[in-house]
Every structure is written in C-alpha cells, then in structure tokens.
Write a protein that holds these residues in place. Sequence first.
Motif, PDB file in Angstrom:
ATOM      1  N   GLY A   1     -27.873  59.424  -6.828  1.00 36.15           N
ATOM      2  CA  GLY A   1     -28.045  59.133  -8.243  1.00 36.15           C
ATOM      3  C   GLY A   1     -27.939  60.371  -9.110  1.00 36.15           C
ATOM      4  O   GLY A   1     -28.755  60.572 -10.023  1.00 36.15           O
ATOM      5  N   ALA A   2     -26.945  61.195  -8.835  1.00 36.67           N
ATOM      6  CA  ALA A   2     -26.826  62.474  -9.533  1.00 36.67           C
ATOM      7  C   ALA A   2     -25.377  62.795  -9.846  1.00 36.67           C
ATOM      8  O   ALA A   2     -24.464  62.456  -9.072  1.00 36.67           O
ATOM      9  N   PHE A   3     -25.164  63.435 -11.000  1.00 39.05           N
ATOM     10  CA  PHE A   3     -23.858  63.955 -11.416  1.00 39.05           C
ATOM     11  C   PHE A   3     -22.806  62.871 -11.619  1.00 39.05           C
ATOM     12  O   PHE A   3     -21.613  63.135 -11.564  1.00 39.05           O
ATOM     13  N   LEU A   4     -23.272  61.655 -11.872  1.00 33.28           N
ATOM     14  CA  LEU A   4     -22.393  60.533 -12.187  1.00 33.28           C
ATOM     15  C   LEU A   4     -23.177  59.567 -13.074  1.00 33.28           C
ATOM     16  O   LEU A   4     -24.209  59.048 -12.644  1.00 33.28           O
ATOM     17  N   PRO A   5     -22.722  59.332 -14.308  1.00 25.06           N
ATOM     18  CA  PRO A   5     -23.439  58.385 -15.175  1.00 25.06           C
ATOM     19  C   PRO A   5     -23.603  57.034 -14.487  1.00 25.06           C
ATOM     20  O   PRO A   5     -22.711  56.580 -13.756  1.00 25.06           O
ATOM     21  N   ALA A   6     -24.731  56.402 -14.726  1.00 26.24           N
ATOM     22  CA  ALA A   6     -25.057  55.163 -14.016  1.00 26.24           C
ATOM     23  C   ALA A   6     -24.200  53.987 -14.444  1.00 26.24           C
ATOM     24  O   ALA A   6     -23.922  53.092 -13.636  1.00 26.24           O
ATOM     25  N   SER A   7     -23.789  53.953 -15.704  1.00 20.25           N
ATOM     26  CA  SER A   7     -23.052  52.788 -16.184  1.00 20.25           C
ATOM     27  C   SER A   7     -22.389  53.112 -17.517  1.00 20.25           C
ATOM     28  O   SER A   7     -22.562  54.204 -18.069  1.00 20.25           O
TER      29      SER A   7
ATOM     30  N   ASP B   1     -20.697  65.497 -22.481  1.00 18.12           N
ATOM     31  CA  ASP B   1     -21.726  66.526 -22.633  1.00 18.12           C
ATOM     32  C   ASP B   1     -22.446  66.856 -21.339  1.00 18.12           C
ATOM     33  O   ASP B   1     -23.190  67.844 -21.277  1.00 18.12           O
ATOM     34  N   GLU B   2     -22.264  66.020 -20.306  1.00 19.40           N
ATOM     35  CA  GLU B   2     -22.985  66.223 -19.053  1.00 19.40           C
ATOM     36  C   GLU B   2     -22.042  66.727 -17.956  1.00 19.40           C
ATOM     37  O   GLU B   2     -20.888  66.318 -17.855  1.00 19.40           O
ATOM     38  N   TYR B   3     -22.568  67.609 -17.145  1.00 21.05           N
ATOM     39  CA  TYR B   3     -21.875  68.159 -15.978  1.00 21.05           C
ATOM     40  C   TYR B   3     -21.828  67.090 -14.883  1.00 21.05           C
ATOM     41  O   TYR B   3     -22.859  66.525 -14.523  1.00 21.05           O
ATOM     42  N   THR B   4     -20.645  66.795 -14.358  1.00 24.05           N
ATOM     43  CA  THR B   4     -20.490  65.698 -13.396  1.00 24.05           C
ATOM     44  C   THR B   4     -19.580  66.082 -12.235  1.00 24.05           C
ATOM     45  O   THR B   4     -19.018  67.182 -12.191  1.00 24.05           O
ATOM     46  N   ILE B   5     -19.404  65.117 -11.340  1.00 22.99           N
ATOM     47  CA  ILE B   5     -18.500  65.331 -10.213  1.00 22.99           C
ATOM     48  C   ILE B   5     -17.062  65.555 -10.668  1.00 22.99           C
ATOM     49  O   ILE B   5     -16.275  66.168  -9.933  1.00 22.99           O
ATOM     50  N   ALA B   6     -16.709  65.112 -11.856  1.00 25.76           N
ATOM     51  CA  ALA B   6     -15.368  65.380 -12.372  1.00 25.76           C
ATOM     52  C   ALA B   6     -15.158  66.878 -12.558  1.00 25.76           C
ATOM     53  O   ALA B   6     -14.073  67.410 -12.269  1.00 25.76           O
ATOM     54  N   ASP B   7     -16.183  67.583 -13.026  1.00 25.99           N
ATOM     55  CA  ASP B   7     -16.090  69.029 -13.193  1.00 25.99           C
ATOM     56  C   ASP B   7     -16.021  69.739 -11.848  1.00 25.99           C
ATOM     57  O   ASP B   7     -15.245  70.686 -11.674  1.00 25.99           O
TER      58      ASP B   7
ATOM     59  N   SER C   1     -17.239  55.364 -16.842  1.00 26.81           N
ATOM     60  CA  SER C   1     -15.793  55.159 -16.801  1.00 26.81           C
ATOM     61  C   SER C   1     -15.047  56.449 -17.117  1.00 26.81           C
ATOM     62  O   SER C   1     -14.032  56.769 -16.484  1.00 26.81           O
ATOM     63  N   GLU C   2     -15.555  57.205 -18.096  1.00 20.70           N
ATOM     64  CA  GLU C   2     -14.913  58.472 -18.466  1.00 20.70           C
ATOM     65  C   GLU C   2     -14.958  59.460 -17.305  1.00 20.70           C
ATOM     66  O   GLU C   2     -13.966  60.130 -16.992  1.00 20.70           O
ATOM     67  N   CYS C   3     -16.112  59.531 -16.659  1.00 20.58           N
ATOM     68  CA  CYS C   3     -16.256  60.427 -15.515  1.00 20.58           C
ATOM     69  C   CYS C   3     -15.283  60.048 -14.398  1.00 20.58           C
ATOM     70  O   CYS C   3     -14.599  60.908 -13.830  1.00 20.58           O
TER      71      CYS C   3
END
Length: 282
Positions: free
Chosen positions: A130-136, A203-209, A141-143
């Motif tokens: 449950g980290a580095f990926l928006p829940a919904s 604005d959030e750091y994610t697995i895409a980065d 979708s952007e990530c």
Amino acid sequence: MADLTYTPPKVWTWDKASGGQFANINRPVSGATHEKELPRGEHPMQLYSLGTPNGQKVTIMLEELIAAGHSGAEYDAWLINIGEGDQFSSGFVSVNPNSKIPALLDCSGEKPVRVFESGSILFHLAEKFGAFLPASGPERSECMSWLMWQMGSAPMLGGGFGHFYAYAPEKYEYPINRFAMEAKRIMDVADKRLAETRYLAGDEYTIADMAAYGWFGGFIRGDAYGDAATFLDVASFSNLMRWGEELGAREPVRRGRIVNRKGDGLVPERHSAADIDGVLNA
C-alpha cells in the motif's frame, strides 16, 4: 567502399552471431540451456537481478519500502550475470520464462509467488504494501499511465539508442540518428511533464518515478553509455535534470542503485542493510 546495404532473405535463419558486446548470449529461442537451481535467502523477498536500469528500479523500490518502515520488504538480492548466461539456468527460467532480469520470488506467503518484468514487480510491491501508488481515482490512473509509458519507452533508450551508440560492433549514422531522435523525444515528453508537476504522476513520489529514474538517472548523472549525456545534450532538459537530481539525492535511491553491481563502491549481493552500509560508509 564496402557495400553497406543489406537485402533480407525471404526467411531469416540464425546462422551466425550478431556481433557486438552481447552476441554470446543472443539467440532466437527461449528456455533453459543448463540445469542450476537458484539460491534462497532468509528474507521474504528473493530478488534475482543485475544492477542495470531495469534492475535498479526494483532495488530502489525495496529500499524505499524498508525506509518507510515496511519490514516485510526485507530482501536478498542475488546477482545474475547475464554476460555469463545465468538467466538461462533452469532455476531462473522457472521464475521468468523470458530469461530477463529482474525476477522476484515473493516468499512471504504459504507458497512462493513469482513476479517478472520490472513494472509488474513494482506494481506487485506497491499493491502489497500500500505504498507509492495512489489507491484509486485519477491519481492512480495517472501513475499507471506514466509507469507504462516508461516500460514502453525503455527499449528505445536501451536496445535502440544505447545499443547502436555504445555496443554495436560498427557505428552507422542511420540507426544512431534514428534512436537519438527518439531518445531526445522521450526526454522531452518527461521534461514537459515535469514542468507542470514535481513528480511524473503529480505531487506525490510513486513507482512511476522509480521506474523512470532507473533509465533517466544514468543520463542525468552522466554515466550512461559513455558520453551519451553530452551527445544528447541531456543538460538542456532542465526540468528532467531538476527531478533527477532530487531523486538521486534520496537515501533509498542511493542505496538501491548500487545493488547487484560489481566494482568499487558497489554491492554484488545484498542480504542485509549492513551490506550496503559498509559500502556507503567506507
């Protein structure tokens, strides 16, 4: 002058090595070439990889998870020497039938779960913890869109530009120009996006980065494919440079990108945090 043109046969056959740095491991068939089991360590995650751009994505993710307090992300990272054909062992093929690094065995449950392809591993770990990926919603979708964008563009940077610029046995203008153009276009896509947002997905750091840094990081640091950063004028992409320098300064990124690599200041295998600590604090 030698005739540099090539007339393809009606049916292609594999009758000679392709040449170049990786000719000894290139072949047009899949499957194992030899019997060898993979080692297992004590941690929930067993990673079989090499610290290439694709491999770095996963070790960065695992280090980010550990830094965020997810003890279940502790991992053993075993070196797969693709130059020696380790990826064609029976054990590795059982985890990834495509014989490409990275490959992960998630041993946290009753039965080990294999996960292969770097994007799939990042997604698996993000969902699991449950980290580095928006829940919904639109943010998720952007990530996912930027993650898949990176997965689709990587072959243009590596197998395309990197191969013909640095690894092909001869340098020819057409393929280098063709893939340099595409490499710069891909960087321009990222640069324009990063003019709008701090990170690729927002604005959030994610697995895409993490996925994108695996590939762009080398160009930003200037250590990808020799002098490729100069050749492509990577410094002109100011937003990409800003993003890359910010990510490169993160402690988990510094840790993750030195794993499964040989040489001074690098960690061929990781079985505890101390393996990396000993190198970074030396």
